[in-house]
Design an enzyme around this catalytic site. Sequence first.
Site, PDB file in Angstrom:
ATOM      1  N   SER A 351       0.780  -1.183  -0.116  1.00  0.00           N
ATOM      2  CA  SER A 351       0.183  -0.022   0.043  1.00  0.00           C
ATOM      3  C   SER A 351       0.829   1.287  -0.054  1.00  0.00           C
ATOM      4  CB  SER A 351      -0.937  -0.075   1.116  1.00  0.00           C
ATOM      5  OG  SER A 351      -1.931   0.917   1.115  1.00  0.00           O
ATOM      6  N   GLU A 352       0.625   2.364  -1.005  1.00  0.00           N
ATOM      7  CA  GLU A 352       1.414   3.383  -1.031  1.00  0.00           C
ATOM      8  C   GLU A 352       1.729   4.261   0.080  1.00  0.00           C
ATOM      9  OE1 GLU A 352      -1.445   3.896  -4.503  1.00  0.00           O
ATOM     10  OE2 GLU A 352      -1.290   2.536  -3.170  1.00  0.00           O
ATOM     11  N   ASN A 353       0.937   4.221   1.014  1.00  0.00           N
ATOM     12  CA  ASN A 353       0.760   5.046   2.411  1.00  0.00           C
ATOM     13  C   ASN A 353       2.041   4.628   3.400  1.00  0.00           C
ATOM     14  OD1 ASN A 353      -1.609   2.986   2.483  1.00  0.00           O
ATOM     15  ND2 ASN A 353      -2.050   3.945   4.369  1.00  0.00           N
TER      16      ASN A 353
END
Length: 528
Positions: A351-353
């Site tokens: 997940s990019e976050n």
Amino acid sequence: WSPPGGKMRSAERTIMAVTLRRAFALSRNPQSSAWLQGGISRCFATSSSKVVGSIDEALDCVKDGQTLCIGGFGLCGIPENLIAGLQRKGVKDLTAVSNNAGVDNFGLGKLLQTRQIKRMIASYVGENKMFEELYLTGQLEVELTPQGTLAERLRCGGAGIPAFFTRTAFGTAVHEGTNVIKYGPGGAKAKDIEIMSEPRESREFDGKGYVMEKAIVGDVSLVKAWKADERGNLIWRGTARNFNPDCARAGKICIAEVEEIVPVGALSPEEIHLPGIYVHRVVKGEGYEKRIEKRTISSGSGDIKVDKRRELIIKRAAEELRDGMYVNLGIGMPTLVSNYVKPGVRIELQSENGLLGIGPYPTEEQVDADLINAGKETVTMIPGSSLFSSSESFGMVRGSKVDVTILGAMEVAANGDLANWIIPGKMVKGMGGAMDLVSSDSKVLIVMEHLAKGDKHKLKQSCGLPLTGRRVVNRCITDMAVFDFVTEGPEAPPTLVEIAPDTTVDAVRAATGFEFKVAEPLKTMLAH
């Protein structure tokens, strides 16, 4: 001075004695004395507390017209007390650098309401209707930047690197300088454009195109952490880390609001995520709402409710995933793919976050506002999960460590071009991390319904909307067909490799806006 326990080893006594003799000798030299006093002064200064007594005191350095780097992702990990303090203070004409601007009435949305922000540098507008409206009506300058590029611009700003080259956004409106930064009084409807973006310098490395991006250095950084010691060493919980460390490093002055402040020495050096050298002021937050954008709860049964057409797409996409793969799933339909992975296949979702190893949706008791995915949904972690900053996350992406990326799309062209982030003058979602993901060497799968509303083509000879990436789509899976695209070398027509059980090649041709080859043999989707 004596070490813990009161005993000094022989080597320590020797070092101390030599140090004191040298200091004494220097003190007798007039030219060295001033230097020594300054050094001793600096030494003692480093042991002083960085804790301030209130939010308002912490913000006394913020002035009109400054550039502020503000941590958080969605509403997760935002410095909500500092933002409220800015609203009270009334500073205006601010440039806010942040992944997004919260929602209409929370996070940076509060400062949009009071018109204190002049320009937003962000990657995602998302569901913030006020953000979108202010931009389209010419009341707000918006510099949309790919999410990974934004994180790296901040990281480089804090590391003294003035610029860098990246494949992200090459050949798009970001590269060409055709994004609208600000509309005039007539707004988007009147096509009244006041400020356009600047074209990016580009170069070729190893046969591939790159654009140059400049670092961001803010006047002040506002970040939120879980815990700090009095010297400003910071620790985060869950995915609340996200952009916070990168923003902290990029500011000339960094103000950190935290939930808990502990004495120096209470934190183990191994658990510190950001050294205090980057942090100038620490303030304890006055309570936290920690609002959740998408409170997503597990049903407990494992059942997924989805219509049959979409289920066909999702199940077919799941067949692309092999044991041991690292996979990034975009917002919307792609997030459902992991629910249909074959038994015995273990994948890790990135997940990019800042999370590797996304688990199932939580039960009501497991919901944690500090643990969300890139779609702002509440999630859990699995054994072996890891957490990191946004710049670290996109380092994985740009470095081609992610095996497969699955995204949705508005349009896909015959040559593999992709458009999925904006309808100029009408809908502005922002590119988020999509431009970064498709610019790596990850395999890019597009999942979408074959036709748009009104039976309009989404598979077209060329994209009519601004591009997310040029020749980046490897495979497109729809409710009618599976197409493979040629993304290297001379352009060539796509190939129809599979067809839905309830359709025909003629029906696919009528619903598709480009010519294509037909594989021999032509397989049926999900036929085993």
